[in-house]
Design an enzyme around this catalytic site. Structure first.
Site, PDB file in Angstrom:
ATOM      1  N   THR A  99      71.054  99.138 -25.634  1.00  0.00           N
ATOM      2  CA  THR A  99      71.549 100.167 -26.551  1.00  0.00           C
ATOM      3  C   THR A  99      72.428  99.566 -27.646  1.00  0.00           C
ATOM      4  OG1 THR A  99      71.447 101.889 -24.859  1.00  0.00           O
ATOM      5  CG2 THR A  99      72.928 102.269 -26.709  1.00  0.00           C
ATOM      6  N   SER A 138      64.125 106.171 -28.745  1.00  0.00           N
ATOM      7  CA  SER A 138      65.200 105.865 -27.807  1.00  0.00           C
ATOM      8  C   SER A 138      65.308 104.353 -27.750  1.00  0.00           C
ATOM      9  CB  SER A 138      64.867 106.426 -26.419  1.00  0.00           C
ATOM     10  OG  SER A 138      65.646 105.808 -25.407  1.00  0.00           O
ATOM     11  N   THR A 139      66.456 103.857 -27.338  1.00  0.00           N
ATOM     12  CA  THR A 139      66.535 102.422 -27.072  1.00  0.00           C
ATOM     13  C   THR A 139      65.432 102.000 -26.120  1.00  0.00           C
ATOM     14  OG1 THR A 139      68.933 102.322 -27.417  1.00  0.00           O
ATOM     15  CG2 THR A 139      67.970 100.602 -26.034  1.00  0.00           C
ATOM     16  N   ASN A 140      65.068 102.912 -25.210  1.00  0.00           N
ATOM     17  CA  ASN A 140      64.158 102.557 -24.130  1.00  0.00           C
ATOM     18  C   ASN A 140      62.714 102.382 -24.566  1.00  0.00           C
ATOM     19  OD1 ASN A 140      66.501 102.877 -22.732  1.00  0.00           O
ATOM     20  ND2 ASN A 140      65.918 104.809 -21.748  1.00  0.00           N
ATOM     21  N   THR A 185      47.365  56.190  -7.267  1.00  0.00           N
ATOM     22  CA  THR A 185      47.597  57.420  -6.518  1.00  0.00           C
ATOM     23  C   THR A 185      48.714  57.156  -5.526  1.00  0.00           C
ATOM     24  OG1 THR A 185      45.896  56.841  -4.882  1.00  0.00           O
ATOM     25  CG2 THR A 185      45.214  58.213  -6.746  1.00  0.00           C
ATOM     26  N   SER A 316      72.995  51.623 -23.385  1.00  0.00           N
ATOM     27  CA  SER A 316      74.078  51.443 -22.426  1.00  0.00           C
ATOM     28  C   SER A 316      75.351  51.008 -23.131  1.00  0.00           C
ATOM     29  CB  SER A 316      73.696  50.400 -21.377  1.00  0.00           C
ATOM     30  OG  SER A 316      74.775  50.138 -20.502  1.00  0.00           O
ATOM     31  N   SER A 317      76.470  51.473 -22.597  1.00  0.00           N
ATOM     32  CA  SER A 317      77.769  51.047 -23.118  1.00  0.00           C
ATOM     33  C   SER A 317      78.246  49.765 -22.455  1.00  0.00           C
ATOM     34  CB  SER A 317      78.800  52.155 -22.894  1.00  0.00           C
ATOM     35  OG  SER A 317      78.943  52.408 -21.497  1.00  0.00           O
ATOM     36  N   LYS A 322      69.920  47.010 -23.594  1.00  0.00           N
ATOM     37  CA  LYS A 322      69.175  47.994 -22.809  1.00  0.00           C
ATOM     38  C   LYS A 322      68.769  49.170 -23.699  1.00  0.00           C
ATOM     39  CE  LYS A 322      69.426  50.355 -18.318  1.00  0.00           C
ATOM     40  NZ  LYS A 322      69.177  51.755 -18.668  1.00  0.00           N
TER      41      LYS A 322
END
Length: 468
Positions: A99, A138-140, A185, A316-317, A322
């Site tokens: 609504t 209606s909102t509905n 697999t 990477s830090s 990397k």
């Protein structure tokens, strides 16, 4: 400032804004996600289309006059064109079955129409949010119909990035058609294939999901406009239902129809569950492909290293040099979110009671969120990953001919038991299948060369069993 009132009381509203008292109350009541209606312009556009179609039907039925029709349609067209979207401030998750969203739309349209007619904002005696903009609705019925129209558009918009991803995979399939590699697999060596075949399956997967997306549009073509509150059509003209169907088709240019039973359509949320299921299907399969890409590119020296993904950023830090598969990783996470959104949609759909499901706002929010992030993820995967993938051909080739898995190609020629014996010895001695079979004179060099030709291991072919 202007003063607006409702049956609860009155509030001061800034003269600068086009929404009214009910929108302001809703914005104060529902500060939940901070993700507002203005974040989803497709929903604003579709809702404005519903209001315009209703106005066109109402004027034809003599329920509003021509002057109001022109003003309201002008306001709707402004919203359809993307203007004044900043006026839609209600939270996407809200109580009241939507609504607040409907009234945000009604109030903005009414005030834009008033301004067009030369009146001041809030002079609702000339154009009222409920009596005129919301007439016969209606909102509905307005909210779910607008939602379905928006979903239809989002489904249509998802096709283009999916086609681009499909085509990118198909292009890689052509590039890698000559690259023989080991199929696996259960993460164990199986039998040879080409890298092109592997990427061709990804292209086909996306293509099949495109078909699902296009089919899903049919699930949201049925609207419940004219049902008003619960589907019985109270407060609507007897001819409104047939007329609104024509008008919504004219306004949207899409093949929307009214449901045969508006009571059922008003309470049913099955279409949303189906659409969400399609998005989940895409997410599940796309995440699996990203898992493959990460695994195939693992290494570079202690992994499979069969393909190279584009280097996007340092990884990477602490570990110099990397580089991580950040694009497949982010797509994985988007897929997890879409799968989670699907569960929210399912729970909200199940939670409905009697003649109305009040949880459509969270359904709308989760579906729109999935559309947005999934579309962006697909585009990102295409342009920042798949299009730049290259193959490590020698590594792929060496894996095949150093593998125990190619012993499977001997089965039709020497039988399972002898093949198993060769495989066992190859594993134990760390030698190749080819060398052991030749050493034991089970087959000649010419026979082995023919059997292990790539083209003879990659597809069905005629053969004859060799004598002992």
């Amino acid at each position: 400032m202007r003063i607006e009132h409702d049956f609860i009381g009155q509030m001061e509203i800034s003269d600068e804004v086009y929404y009214g008292i009910q929108t302001l109350r809703a914005s104060e009541n529902f500060f939940i996600t901070n993700d507002k209606l203005c974040s989803y312009p497709v929903f604003i556009k579709s809702f404005a289309q519903v209001k315009k179609a209703a106005t066109l039907a109402n004027v034809q039925l003599g329920l509003i006059d021509e002057k109001l029709k022109i003003a309201i349609c002008h306001a709707c067209d402004l919203l359809i064109d993307g203007k004044y979207h900043d006026q839609f401030i209600v939270d996407m998750i809200q109580g009241g079955a939507g609504t607040s969203t409907n009234m945000n739309m009604n109030e903005v349209i009414a005030n834009l129409a008033l301004e067009y007619m030369g009146h001041q904002k809030g002079e609702y005696q000339f154009c009222h949010p409920n009596d005129h903009v919301n007439r016969s609705q209606s909102t509905n019925d307005a909210y779910p119909s607008a939602l379905k129209i928006a979903i239809y558009e989002r489904l249509s918009n998802l096709v283009a990035p999916m086609k681009a991803l499909r085509d990118a995979f198909a292009q890689k399939a052509k590039e890698f058609a000559h690259v023989i590699k080991m199929g696996r697999t259960q993460l164990q060596d199986a039998v040879p294939m080409t890298l092109g075949q592997e990427f061709e399956t990804y292209a086909l997967m996306v293509d099949r999901d495109i078909e699902q997306v296009l089919d899903a549009r049919n699930w949201v073509r049925e609207l419940n406009l004219g049902g008003t509150a619960i589907g019985t059509g109270i407060n609507s003209h007897p001819d409104y239902r047939s007329l609104i169907e024509k008008k919504i088709q004219e306004v949207t240019g899409r093949p929307f129809v009214m449901a045969n039973n508006l009571i059922e359509a008003t309470q049913s949320t099955g279409a949303y569950v189906q659409v969400s299921g399609v998005l989940k299907r895409i997410a599940v399969k796309l995440s699996k492909v990203c898992n493959d890409l990460r695994l195939l590119s693992s290494g570079p020296r202690a992994g499979l290293n069969e393909i190279n993904l584009p280097k996007m950023q340092p990884g990477s830090s602490i570990m110099p040099g990397k580089v991580n598969p950040v694009i497949p990783e982010v797509v994985n996470q988007v897929c997890f979110a879409v799968i989670g959104n699907d569960l929210s949609v399912a729970l909200a759909a199940e939670g409905g009671q009697l003649q109305l499901n009040v949880f459509e706002p969270v359904i709308a929010y989760k579906l729109f969120h999935s559309f947005v992030i999934l579309g962006r993820a697909i585009e990102t995967l295409t342009t920042k990953c798949v299009e730049g993938i290259t193959a490590n051909e020698k590594i792929c080739h060496d894996y095949v001919f150093n593998s125990i898995g190619i012993v499977t190609a001997l089965n039709p020629h020497i039988g399972y038991e002898k093949s198993a014996m060769i495989a066992k010895e190859a594993l134990k001695s760390d030698r190749s299948i080819y060398d052991i079979a030749l050493e034991k004179k089970i087959l000649t060099k010419e026979q082995l060369d023919d059997i292990f030709k790539p083209e003879n291991m990659l597809s069905p072919h005629a053969f004859k069993k060799h004598k002992d």
